[in-house]
Design a protein around this motif. Structure first.
Motif, PDB file in Angstrom:
ATOM      1  N   GLN A  61      27.685  22.119  46.359  1.00  0.00           N
ATOM      2  CA  GLN A  61      28.531  21.805  44.632  1.00  0.00           C
ATOM      3  C   GLN A  61      29.517  23.270  44.108  1.00  0.00           C
ATOM      4  O   GLN A  61      28.905  24.162  44.656  1.00  0.00           O
ATOM      5  CB  GLN A  61      27.682  21.793  43.934  1.00  0.00           C
ATOM      6  N   PRO A  62      30.188  22.776  43.966  1.00  0.00           N
ATOM      7  CA  PRO A  62      31.124  23.627  43.303  1.00  0.00           C
ATOM      8  C   PRO A  62      30.409  24.415  41.997  1.00  0.00           C
ATOM      9  O   PRO A  62      29.786  23.773  41.891  1.00  0.00           O
ATOM     10  CB  PRO A  62      32.622  23.504  42.999  1.00  0.00           C
ATOM     11  N   ILE A  84      30.601  28.389  38.994  1.00  0.00           N
ATOM     12  CA  ILE A  84      31.701  29.357  38.201  1.00  0.00           C
ATOM     13  C   ILE A  84      31.626  30.159  39.056  1.00  0.00           C
ATOM     14  O   ILE A  84      29.775  31.078  38.795  1.00  0.00           O
ATOM     15  CB  ILE A  84      31.715  28.787  37.064  1.00  0.00           C
ATOM     16  N   GLY A  85      32.582  31.116  38.931  1.00  0.00           N
ATOM     17  CA  GLY A  85      31.960  32.658  39.140  1.00  0.00           C
ATOM     18  C   GLY A  85      33.056  33.530  39.561  1.00  0.00           C
ATOM     19  O   GLY A  85      34.045  33.096  38.907  1.00  0.00           O
ATOM     20  N   THR A  86      33.312  35.071  39.730  1.00  0.00           N
ATOM     21  CA  THR A  86      34.240  35.906  39.832  1.00  0.00           C
ATOM     22  C   THR A  86      34.342  36.041  41.192  1.00  0.00           C
ATOM     23  O   THR A  86      34.028  36.070  42.199  1.00  0.00           O
ATOM     24  CB  THR A  86      33.452  37.192  38.804  1.00  0.00           C
ATOM     25  N   LEU A  87      36.022  35.561  41.006  1.00  0.00           N
ATOM     26  CA  LEU A  87      36.433  35.712  42.802  1.00  0.00           C
ATOM     27  C   LEU A  87      36.535  36.857  43.138  1.00  0.00           C
ATOM     28  O   LEU A  87      37.597  37.570  42.212  1.00  0.00           O
ATOM     29  CB  LEU A  87      37.485  34.729  43.649  1.00  0.00           C
ATOM     30  N   SER A  88      37.152  38.040  44.040  1.00  0.00           N
ATOM     31  CA  SER A  88      37.490  39.131  44.143  1.00  0.00           C
ATOM     32  C   SER A  88      38.500  39.781  45.493  1.00  0.00           C
ATOM     33  O   SER A  88      37.408  39.492  46.405  1.00  0.00           O
ATOM     34  CB  SER A  88      36.432  40.582  43.481  1.00  0.00           C
ATOM     35  N   THR A  89      39.140  40.284  45.325  1.00  0.00           N
ATOM     36  CA  THR A  89      38.962  40.992  47.275  1.00  0.00           C
ATOM     37  C   THR A  89      39.432  42.107  46.765  1.00  0.00           C
ATOM     38  O   THR A  89      39.195  42.465  45.892  1.00  0.00           O
ATOM     39  CB  THR A  89      40.916  40.658  47.243  1.00  0.00           C
ATOM     40  N   SER A  90      38.345  43.700  48.560  1.00  0.00           N
ATOM     41  CA  SER A  90      38.046  44.641  47.898  1.00  0.00           C
ATOM     42  C   SER A  90      39.056  45.405  48.703  1.00  0.00           C
ATOM     43  O   SER A  90      39.133  44.349  50.019  1.00  0.00           O
ATOM     44  CB  SER A  90      36.968  44.515  47.811  1.00  0.00           C
ATOM     45  N   THR A 105      40.582  45.344  44.417  1.00  0.00           N
ATOM     46  CA  THR A 105      42.214  44.853  43.804  1.00  0.00           C
ATOM     47  C   THR A 105      43.190  43.778  43.279  1.00  0.00           C
ATOM     48  O   THR A 105      43.560  44.065  42.635  1.00  0.00           O
ATOM     49  CB  THR A 105      43.233  44.925  45.301  1.00  0.00           C
ATOM     50  N   LYS A 106      41.788  42.456  43.391  1.00  0.00           N
ATOM     51  CA  LYS A 106      41.902  41.707  42.526  1.00  0.00           C
ATOM     52  C   LYS A 106      40.665  41.181  41.915  1.00  0.00           C
ATOM     53  O   LYS A 106      39.962  41.315  42.676  1.00  0.00           O
ATOM     54  CB  LYS A 106      43.058  40.272  43.454  1.00  0.00           C
ATOM     55  N   GLU A 107      41.068  40.454  41.090  1.00  0.00           N
ATOM     56  CA  GLU A 107      40.004  39.954  40.217  1.00  0.00           C
ATOM     57  C   GLU A 107      40.189  37.927  39.363  1.00  0.00           C
ATOM     58  O   GLU A 107      41.132  38.590  38.830  1.00  0.00           O
ATOM     59  CB  GLU A 107      38.622  40.790  39.529  1.00  0.00           C
ATOM     60  N   VAL A 108      39.125  37.411  39.859  1.00  0.00           N
ATOM     61  CA  VAL A 108      39.748  36.340  39.493  1.00  0.00           C
ATOM     62  C   VAL A 108      38.378  35.524  38.677  1.00  0.00           C
ATOM     63  O   VAL A 108      37.586  34.628  39.330  1.00  0.00           O
ATOM     64  CB  VAL A 108      39.953  34.939  40.489  1.00  0.00           C
ATOM     65  N   PRO A 109      38.160  35.862  37.300  1.00  0.00           N
ATOM     66  CA  PRO A 109      36.607  35.181  36.914  1.00  0.00           C
ATOM     67  C   PRO A 109      36.261  34.447  36.391  1.00  0.00           C
ATOM     68  O   PRO A 109      37.617  33.559  35.645  1.00  0.00           O
ATOM     69  CB  PRO A 109      36.702  36.487  35.499  1.00  0.00           C
ATOM     70  N   GLY A 110      35.453  33.196  35.939  1.00  0.00           N
ATOM     71  CA  GLY A 110      35.226  32.193  35.759  1.00  0.00           C
ATOM     72  C   GLY A 110      36.047  31.257  36.436  1.00  0.00           C
ATOM     73  O   GLY A 110      36.479  30.026  36.106  1.00  0.00           O
ATOM     74  N   ALA A 111      36.234  31.529  37.785  1.00  0.00           N
ATOM     75  CA  ALA A 111      36.687  30.984  38.793  1.00  0.00           C
ATOM     76  C   ALA A 111      35.967  29.428  39.551  1.00  0.00           C
ATOM     77  O   ALA A 111      34.515  30.159  39.245  1.00  0.00           O
ATOM     78  CB  ALA A 111      37.231  31.396  39.990  1.00  0.00           C
ATOM     79  N   LEU A 112      36.266  28.339  39.965  1.00  0.00           N
ATOM     80  CA  LEU A 112      35.515  27.161  40.509  1.00  0.00           C
ATOM     81  C   LEU A 112      36.053  27.428  41.720  1.00  0.00           C
ATOM     82  O   LEU A 112      36.884  28.015  42.358  1.00  0.00           O
ATOM     83  CB  LEU A 112      35.992  26.230  40.201  1.00  0.00           C
ATOM     84  N   ILE A 113      34.814  28.320  42.676  1.00  0.00           N
ATOM     85  CA  ILE A 113      34.442  28.021  43.785  1.00  0.00           C
ATOM     86  C   ILE A 113      33.666  27.981  44.800  1.00  0.00           C
ATOM     87  O   ILE A 113      32.612  26.915  44.571  1.00  0.00           O
ATOM     88  CB  ILE A 113      33.911  29.400  44.056  1.00  0.00           C
ATOM     89  N   ILE A 114      34.431  27.330  45.968  1.00  0.00           N
ATOM     90  CA  ILE A 114      34.199  26.657  47.020  1.00  0.00           C
ATOM     91  C   ILE A 114      33.633  27.480  48.385  1.00  0.00           C
ATOM     92  O   ILE A 114      34.902  28.438  48.415  1.00  0.00           O
ATOM     93  CB  ILE A 114      34.185  25.300  47.785  1.00  0.00           C
TER      94      ILE A 114
END
Length: 429
Positions: free
Chosen positions: A38-39, A41-47, A285-294
């Motif tokens: 199930q999708p 909510i979380g924080t997606l990031s690249t590092s 280097t990039k962060e997206v908080p509160g993203a719907l993630i799969i």
């Protein structure tokens, strides 16, 4: 009679063997188990990953401006010192003798200056009455001024000698902690060509920094203010936080690899970090908080003929955006193009499959950031959807074991922290 009994026993044994074989070795058939998620909510990031060395923010090398023999040492490794505290002392006997010699020269020069002054005044009076020539008068005047200048020169020499004598006492220039001591009592230090380092003092060990070496392929995404996490081998379970302070422009080359030194602020209030430790660094280097993630494999899944025999597949004529279908939630092919940080935030269209009762329905989605493991969903899904990521074909016995293992009445193992969904706090947080 005995022959008939033996035949009956053989038949019974054959029936028993057939039953055992049927029970143990028969083909149980297979069961298809869908892999779903199930999708969330979380924080997606690249590092960007790198390694570096932990160092104090400000380190002062304490040396000596004069040569001599170390007479006393008053500080050692790890000593906490204050500004102006005496750290070491050189043998002063030669320097004191030099001061005494120059002092004696000064007294002679002053006596000579007094004599030359008296002589000049006498010659001046004789010159006024015409008793001596102008040449004699000018000679007396020259000797008078030279005597005064000689006094001034020896005064300067005496000041320099006293200053050198004061350099025999080595004082701490800052408040801090002694990191290294390079001298011992009785050791001779020579300051003729270069200043020898006697002590190395760290100003404040509660404020450390990491000098990270970032590869030239990643340095374009590293900027001041980005959040950083790093670990050290001494505390493998602890994750330390930091912030990028600067990216130095001077490159270093090692084994034909160009790296750039990146300075990372590392607070050290608990004093766990020590100078010289190796840090394993992740720069976000990039962060997206509160993203719907799969998961990324959900976009690569495509149902095949096996699932079509069990579920009603509804695609409405839609084709997967990546062309050739990928079965069983297979991983990304080895020859697929790599995802770069510059394109990580571009909006793309995709296709996932949602399970509803006995149907698998194609659902177009719009995706954003992709870290090659998880994908941000901008539209097309919600947290209640059940997304298919693949399937497994297992025997009925294995299926029963998995069903038992996932029973709600069985105790659950506590879940650990998910680093991807729990990134470091923002700078200053």
């Amino acid at each position: 009679m005995k022959k008939k009994t033996w035949i009956i026993l053989i038949v019974i044994a054959a029936l028993i063997a057939a039953g055992v074989w049927f029970w143990k070795f028969r083909d149980e058939g297979s069961v298809v188990i869908l892999q779903t998620e199930q999708p969330h909510i979380g924080t997606l990031s690249t590092s960007v990953t790198a390694t570096g060395t932990i160092q104090p923010v400000d380190t002062v090398a304490v040396g000596t401006q004069v040569s001599g023999t170390i007479k006393n040492v008053y500080a050692d490794f790890n000593s906490t010192v204050k500004k102006g505290q005496l750290l070491a002392q050189l043998d002063k006997s030669l320097l004191e003798a030099q001061v005494q010699q120059i002092t004696a020269n000064l007294q002679q020069a002053k006596a000579n200056a007094v004599y030359q002054k008296s002589n000049f005044e006498r010659q001046e009076q004789l010159f006024k009455v015409g008793a001596i020539s102008r040449a004699d008068y000018e000679t007396a005047f020259y000797q008078y001024t030279s005597g005064n200048d000689n006094v001034n020169g020896i005064i300067a020499q005496l000041s320099s000698a006293k200053r050198n004598l004061s350099f025999a006492d080595i004082y701490s220039p800052i408040d801090g902690t002694i990191l290294s001591r390079s001298i011992s009592e009785g050791q001779t230090v020579a300051a003729s060509f270069s200043t020898p380092t006697l002590f190395s003092i760290a100003k404040d060990l509660t404020k450390m920094q990491v000098q990270a070496s970032v590869d030239e392929a990643d340095i374009g995404n590293v900027k001041k203010g980005q959040s950083v996490t790093f670990t050290v081998d001494a505390f493998p379970e602890d994750s330390f936080q930091g912030t990028v302070l600067e990216v130095r422009l001077k490159p270093t080359t090692s084994s034909n690899v160009v790296n750039y030194t990146t300075i990372i602020d590392a607070p050290n209030a608990d004093m766990k970090l020590k100078p010289g430790m190796t840090a394993n660094i992740s720069i976000y280097t990039k962060e997206v908080p509160g993203a719907l993630i799969i998961s990324a494999k959900a976009l690569q899944f495509q149902p095949d003929s096996v699932l079509e025999q069990i579920y009603k597949v509804q695609s409405d004529g839609m084709e997967p955006p990546h062309g050739k279908p990928m079965h069983k939630g297979a991983e990304k092919p080895a020859n697929a193009p790599a995802m770069h940080a510059d394109s990580a935030m571009k909006t793309k269209s995709g296709l996932v499959w949602i399970k509803k009762d006995t149907s698998i329905i194609a659902q177009p989605v719009t995706t954003g950031m992709n870290d090659e493991t998880e994908v941000q969903v901008l539209s097309g899904l919600n947290e209640n959807d059940i997304v298919v990521t693949g399937y497994q074909q297992v025997s009925k016995t294995e299926a029963k074991k998995k069903a038992t293992a996932s029973s709600p009445f069985m105790p659950k193992r506590p879940g650990g922290n998910n680093k991807r969904n729990n990134p470091p706090p923002p700078p200053g947080g």
